[in-house]
Write a protein that holds these residues in place. Structure first.
Motif, PDB file in Angstrom:
ATOM      1  N   CYS A 218      43.472  -4.002  21.621  1.00 47.18           N
ATOM      2  CA  CYS A 218      43.854  -2.592  21.734  1.00 47.18           C
ATOM      3  C   CYS A 218      42.761  -1.827  22.456  1.00 47.18           C
ATOM      4  O   CYS A 218      41.572  -2.125  22.304  1.00 47.18           O
TER       5      CYS A 218
ATOM      6  N   CYS B   5      41.584   0.956  21.827  1.00 45.06           N
ATOM      7  CA  CYS B   5      40.752   1.822  20.975  1.00 45.06           C
ATOM      8  C   CYS B   5      39.444   1.146  20.588  1.00 45.06           C
ATOM      9  O   CYS B   5      38.569   1.773  20.021  1.00 45.06           O
TER      10      CYS B   5
ATOM     11  N   CYS C  57      44.024  -3.138  14.481  1.00 51.16           N
ATOM     12  CA  CYS C  57      43.883  -1.701  14.259  1.00 51.16           C
ATOM     13  C   CYS C  57      45.255  -1.073  13.957  1.00 51.16           C
ATOM     14  O   CYS C  57      46.285  -1.743  13.962  1.00 51.16           O
TER      15      CYS C  57
ATOM     16  N   HIS D 162      47.017   0.873  15.786  1.00 53.73           N
ATOM     17  CA  HIS D 162      47.924   0.866  16.946  1.00 53.73           C
ATOM     18  C   HIS D 162      48.594  -0.504  17.085  1.00 53.73           C
ATOM     19  O   HIS D 162      49.780  -0.599  17.387  1.00 53.73           O
TER      20      HIS D 162
HETATM   21 ZN   LIG Z   1      43.880   0.491  18.387  1.00 53.78          ZN
END
Ligand SMILES: [Zn+2]
Length: 187
Positions: free
Chosen positions: A91, A93, A100, A102
């Protein structure tokens, strides 16, 4: 919130429970919330994996890429995801956790799509008796979420939780308690 995580396919419910067990509980719950708020965009699945763009609560978009290292017979023929250890998820992020919020939202989106697809056999859709450890783990998490998300009681349709009698009883109890509480406050 919980109303969206209703499975026809017990094996998918078990798979998601296994995933939940490998995820921080807060992360898993935030993933459900993002899924529930329709924050999964540009979803695209292929034979090698899937991609999604997930919007967080601050309107920032993160790109999620999930690949699996396995022939995809299970996915295409049986509509089952590969084992978790055969999945590589990344991801944008840069979270330190392996999965995570997401990625979690994307995975839930994926699993719910698989659950809606046509490949569910009768044996797979048979009701879980609620005694498998994986399902109990998921049910425990769902109960926690249901308890902490009181505003959703109005939309909470306990009759749709017929897949698992144990959780249905608990859910109905939660809804009754919340409704009594709200009624008392209104008086
Ligand atoms: Zn993420």
């Amino acid at each position: 919130m919980v109303r969206r995580l209703i499975f026809r396919n017990v094996r998918l419910a078990n798979w998601l429970a296994d995933y939940a067990a490998k995820t921080e509980q807060n992360t898993f719950e935030r993933g459900i919330m993002l899924f529930d708020k329709h924050r999964v965009w540009d979803y695209h699945a292929s034979e090698q994996g899937l991609h999604a763009s997930v919007e967080d609560l601050h309107s920032t978009f993160f790109q999620v890429h999930i690949r699996w290292f396995k022939e995809t017979d299970d996915i295409s023929a049986n509509h089952l995801p590969p084992n978790l250890d055969q999945i590589d998820a990344v991801c944008g992020c840069h979270s330190k956790a392996p999965f995570c919020e997401h990625i979690t939202a994307s995975i839930i989106y994926w699993i719910m799509r698989l659950d809606k697809s046509k490949g569910v056999g009768k044996t797979e859709s048979a009701a879980d008796q609620g005694d498998s450890p994986a399902y109990q783990a998921l049910a425990a998490r769902l109960k926690t979420i249901a308890a902490s998300e009181t505003p959703s009681y109005q939309r909470f349709d306990t009759s749709k939780l017929s897949i698992c009698p144990a959780i249905q009883d608990s859910a109905e109890q939660i809804v009754k308690t919340v409704m009594a509480y709200v009624k008392n406050r209104a008086q």
